[in-house]
Motif scaffolding. Structure first.
Motif, PDB file in Angstrom:
ATOM      1  N   MET A 169      -4.535   6.345   1.557  1.00 24.84           N
ATOM      2  CA  MET A 169      -3.348   5.481   1.527  1.00 24.84           C
ATOM      3  C   MET A 169      -3.518   4.252   2.412  1.00 24.84           C
ATOM      4  O   MET A 169      -3.066   3.174   2.080  1.00 24.84           O
ATOM      5  CB  MET A 169      -2.117   6.268   1.938  1.00 24.84           C
ATOM      6  CG  MET A 169      -1.609   7.093   0.784  1.00 24.84           C
ATOM      7  SD  MET A 169      -0.188   8.017   1.237  1.00 24.84           S
ATOM      8  CE  MET A 169      -0.872   9.244   2.248  1.00 24.84           C
ATOM      9  N   LEU A 210      -6.289   2.702   2.972  1.00 24.72           N
ATOM     10  CA  LEU A 210      -7.135   1.758   2.238  1.00 24.72           C
ATOM     11  C   LEU A 210      -6.337   1.014   1.177  1.00 24.72           C
ATOM     12  O   LEU A 210      -6.563  -0.161   0.912  1.00 24.72           O
ATOM     13  CB  LEU A 210      -8.314   2.494   1.581  1.00 24.72           C
ATOM     14  CG  LEU A 210      -9.399   2.976   2.539  1.00 24.72           C
ATOM     15  CD1 LEU A 210     -10.358   3.906   1.817  1.00 24.72           C
ATOM     16  CD2 LEU A 210     -10.178   1.798   3.111  1.00 24.72           C
ATOM     17  N   TYR A 211      -5.364   1.732   0.556  1.00 30.49           N
ATOM     18  CA  TYR A 211      -4.563   1.083  -0.482  1.00 30.49           C
ATOM     19  C   TYR A 211      -3.502   0.163   0.125  1.00 30.49           C
ATOM     20  O   TYR A 211      -3.221  -0.910  -0.387  1.00 30.49           O
ATOM     21  CB  TYR A 211      -3.897   2.155  -1.363  1.00 30.49           C
ATOM     22  CG  TYR A 211      -2.995   1.559  -2.409  1.00 30.49           C
ATOM     23  CD1 TYR A 211      -3.536   0.955  -3.536  1.00 30.49           C
ATOM     24  CD2 TYR A 211      -1.617   1.553  -2.253  1.00 30.49           C
ATOM     25  CE1 TYR A 211      -2.724   0.379  -4.484  1.00 30.49           C
ATOM     26  CE2 TYR A 211      -0.800   0.977  -3.196  1.00 30.49           C
ATOM     27  CZ  TYR A 211      -1.355   0.394  -4.310  1.00 30.49           C
ATOM     28  OH  TYR A 211      -0.547  -0.188  -5.240  1.00 30.49           O
ATOM     29  N   PHE A 212      -2.938   0.588   1.272  1.00 29.00           N
ATOM     30  CA  PHE A 212      -1.801  -0.142   1.826  1.00 29.00           C
ATOM     31  C   PHE A 212      -2.160  -1.387   2.633  1.00 29.00           C
ATOM     32  O   PHE A 212      -1.327  -2.264   2.782  1.00 29.00           O
ATOM     33  CB  PHE A 212      -0.914   0.791   2.657  1.00 29.00           C
ATOM     34  CG  PHE A 212       0.211   1.337   1.836  1.00 29.00           C
ATOM     35  CD1 PHE A 212       1.463   0.774   1.889  1.00 29.00           C
ATOM     36  CD2 PHE A 212      -0.004   2.381   0.965  1.00 29.00           C
ATOM     37  CE1 PHE A 212       2.488   1.247   1.093  1.00 29.00           C
ATOM     38  CE2 PHE A 212       1.010   2.862   0.165  1.00 29.00           C
ATOM     39  CZ  PHE A 212       2.265   2.291   0.232  1.00 29.00           C
ATOM     40  N   PRO A 260      -4.183  -4.034   1.911  1.00 24.97           N
ATOM     41  CA  PRO A 260      -3.954  -5.272   1.149  1.00 24.97           C
ATOM     42  C   PRO A 260      -2.502  -5.488   0.750  1.00 24.97           C
ATOM     43  O   PRO A 260      -2.027  -6.621   0.682  1.00 24.97           O
ATOM     44  CB  PRO A 260      -4.843  -5.110  -0.100  1.00 24.97           C
ATOM     45  CG  PRO A 260      -5.280  -3.719  -0.131  1.00 24.97           C
ATOM     46  CD  PRO A 260      -5.131  -3.138   1.230  1.00 24.97           C
ATOM     47  N   LEU A 261      -1.784  -4.371   0.524  1.00 26.99           N
ATOM     48  CA  LEU A 261      -0.375  -4.470   0.132  1.00 26.99           C
ATOM     49  C   LEU A 261       0.467  -5.019   1.289  1.00 26.99           C
ATOM     50  O   LEU A 261       1.311  -5.900   1.100  1.00 26.99           O
ATOM     51  CB  LEU A 261       0.118  -3.077  -0.253  1.00 26.99           C
ATOM     52  CG  LEU A 261       1.178  -2.987  -1.325  1.00 26.99           C
ATOM     53  CD1 LEU A 261       0.682  -3.592  -2.620  1.00 26.99           C
ATOM     54  CD2 LEU A 261       1.568  -1.540  -1.539  1.00 26.99           C
ATOM     55  N   MET A 284       8.405   0.883   3.097  1.00 23.16           N
ATOM     56  CA  MET A 284       7.335   1.245   2.160  1.00 23.16           C
ATOM     57  C   MET A 284       6.858   2.678   2.405  1.00 23.16           C
ATOM     58  O   MET A 284       6.619   3.440   1.474  1.00 23.16           O
ATOM     59  CB  MET A 284       6.148   0.281   2.310  1.00 23.16           C
ATOM     60  CG  MET A 284       6.347  -1.029   1.581  1.00 23.16           C
ATOM     61  SD  MET A 284       5.152  -2.263   2.087  1.00 23.16           S
ATOM     62  CE  MET A 284       3.757  -1.814   1.126  1.00 23.16           C
ATOM     63  N   LEU A 338       7.067   5.719  -0.195  1.00 21.23           N
ATOM     64  CA  LEU A 338       5.832   6.417  -0.558  1.00 21.23           C
ATOM     65  C   LEU A 338       5.974   7.919  -0.316  1.00 21.23           C
ATOM     66  O   LEU A 338       5.568   8.729  -1.166  1.00 21.23           O
ATOM     67  CB  LEU A 338       4.659   5.849   0.250  1.00 21.23           C
ATOM     68  CG  LEU A 338       3.322   6.513  -0.023  1.00 21.23           C
ATOM     69  CD1 LEU A 338       2.816   6.128  -1.413  1.00 21.23           C
ATOM     70  CD2 LEU A 338       2.286   6.119   1.011  1.00 21.23           C
TER      71      LEU A 338
END
Lengths: 273, 263
Positions: free
Chosen positions: B162, B164-166, B168-169, B210, B214
């Motif tokens: 998560m 790694l995904y978050f 850039p977000l 967020m 999530l």
């Protein structure tokens, strides 16, 4: 399938979000829940997924009460939920990983996960994006990934909580087509929205206001009653026009719920005269 | 893709085909060796091992360079600190500070160690998708009794994935927020502290919202942090055993090189 008895929900700040709600949703039904902001729509559907627990009353899903924590896992497997903002519900770094997330939680074997993921991505028309990061998709595609992610878990019922509210018109139509396909595939669908044009294909429309269910009937009956404006909602222009024709006696029979139906009614009227 | 920091480069090289667990174990062995290496010979031997792995990986020089280059400031800092603050025989004086031969040697060795670490890490990341690295770490941690610490290997894997995904977000949200504040007249140059407050407070709020959304989404998809399976079927094959054995042997040789030299 879902039975709600005298459900009330009070938030920790004292706000009463739901006030003695009674509701029964049958298997295979397509139900639209509409209402203005703060009417309690999202709070109500979160009880159906055991994400919120009743302050009083009870919620029974397939015979399991949401008050019993040991049943939450089974309730969530039976009733899945797609949220408003797709960005904040992605867990995987690629589309296929995100779709696989729920199946991994269910303890499915790798081969079966792969098979289900491929099938669901194909159903949602996203096969070519399986290795793409969800960040790089458009709003509509992201929402389709979120739908594919819950479809992969084989739920009996899917709740769509304002999934179209952040989308443009074209993406909104795409997502609505997918929701209709999900219903045609035999799933129970509960769609929360404040756009009444999205209710035209539903079996039942429920209108909420101030934490209560104020209208519960077929969409055409509710549109014909003209009561939706009392609760901060607006009839879609096509339906409002069709209603005007019907109220003034120009058109008779069923209320046209789409542009095509209205055109057909008008063509028939012209041919008759 | 090749120009990105520690990014994955799709391919079918030997390194790409290896189980991520072999590569993670390899990196751990390499890290031990790198921090134990003292002499020039040991450093050269590690360089040879890296070169062999590099040739087996179909990774580009640009990808390795892209992983080291962004760290240049830290590397220069490490080198400078050792250069000026290591006692020894002076060879030069700059701004009243002595540069010793020992400082030069120590600075070069320590800096080279960090460069080697980054280079080996780039081999792992360029030949393994981040999701497979996460699964690999989870599988390696699974036998350890992490429950004592109140966490599970599944929780750790989910957190890594998560994050790694978050990143850039959150970066995207920060940019949106910055634009919104600038459009409302925020002057970041004249009032830097006010700007920091105006950006940090809403950003924390966004991050918490967020995280809350999530958590709700994960819960609704039956996440419990206990036993989970994976879409990736990891298989520790014959080639993995062979590679780990060869790498282990090479590591042992380099590890015992000082003893062999004395002998």
């Amino acid at each position: 399938m879902i039975q709600i008895n005298d459900l009330s929900h009070r938030f920790p700040n004292g706000n009463l979000a739901l006030d003695s709600v009674n509701l029964n949703i049958k298997k295979g039904e397509f139900v639209v829940i509409a209402g203005r902001n703060g009417s309690g729509k999202s709070t109500l559907v979160r009880h159906m997924n055991a994400l919120l627990l009743p302050s009083s009353g009870n919620v029974i899903v397939n015979g399991m009460g949401s008050s019993d924590q040991k049943d939450h896992w089974d309730i969530r497997q039976a009733v899945s939920m797609v949220f408003q903002n797709p960005d904040s519900q992605f867990v995987g770094m690629t589309v296929e990983e995100d779709v696989a997330f729920g199946l991994e939680n269910l303890g499915m074997a790798s081969d079966n996960i792969r098979e289900s993921v491929d099938r669901c991505l194909q159903f949602a028309g996203l096969s070519e994006y399986s290795k793409t990061s969800p960040i790089h998709l458009s709003g509509g595609q992201k929402q389709k990934v979120a739908i594919a992610s819950v479809l992969a878990m084989y739920p009996e019922c899917i709740i769509f909580d304002e999934v179209t509210s952040m989308l443009d018109h074209a993406s909104c139509n795409d997502v609505m087509d997918l929701i209709n396909s999900v219903h045609k595939a035999g799933k129970t669908v509960i769609h929360v929205t404040h756009r009444l044009e999205e209710a035209t294909t539903a079996d039942r429309l429920i209108v909420m206001d101030a934490g209560r269910i104020v209208l519960d009937d077929t969409p055409s009956n509710i549109f014909l009653s003209g009561k939706v404006s009392d609760f901060g909602l607006e009839l879609p222009p096509i339906i409002a026009l069709a209603k005007k024709f019907k109220d003034s006696g120009i058109l008779q029979g069923y209320l046209a719920l789409s542009k095509d139906e209205l055109l057909e009614d008008l063509c028939q009227l012209i041919l008759k005269t | 893709m090749t120009g990105m920091f520690f990014s994955y480069i799709p391919g079918n090289s030997l390194l790409h085909r290896l189980d991520p667990r072999s590569k993670i174990i390899g990196i751990m062995l390499a890290s031990i060796l790198i921090f134990r290496a003292m002499s020039v010979y040991e450093m050269l031997a590690i360089g040879v091992v890296f070169s062999i792995l590099f040739l087996l990986s179909s990774t580009t020089v640009k990808a390795v360079y892209s992983s080291v280059y962004p760290m240049r400031i830290i590397l220069i800092f490490i080198f400078t600190i050792h250069l000026f603050f290591t006692e020894g025989s002076s060879i030069l004086s700059v701004f009243g500070m002595n540069i010793s031969y020992e400082g030069l040697l120590k600075g070069s060795t320590v800096t080279l160690r960090f460069i080697y670490l980054l280079m080996f890490a780039s081999l792992l990341t360029s030949s393994t998708p981040s999701s497979l690295i996460t699964v690999g770490i989870e599988r390696l941690l699974r036998p350890f009794p992490l429950k004592v610490l109140g966490i599970s290997s599944f929780d750790l894997a989910a957190m890594m994935s998560m994050s790694l995904y978050f990143v850039p977000l959150l970066h995207g949200s920060f940019n949106d927020l910055k634009d919104a504040q600038l459009s409302r007249g925020l002057d970041m140059k004249r009032h830097p502290f006010k700007a920091m407050y105006s950006l940090t407070v809403p950003m924390i709020r966004v991050a918490f919202r967020m995280a809350d959304d999530l958590a709700m989404s994960m819960e609704s998809r039956c996440y419990q942090g206990v036993h989970r399976t994976s879409i990736f079927d990891l298989r520790f094959g014959r080639m993995d055993f062979l590679c780990i054995s060869i790498f282990g042997l090479l590591s042992a040789i380099i590890f015992f090189m000082p003893v062999l030299q004395d002998f």
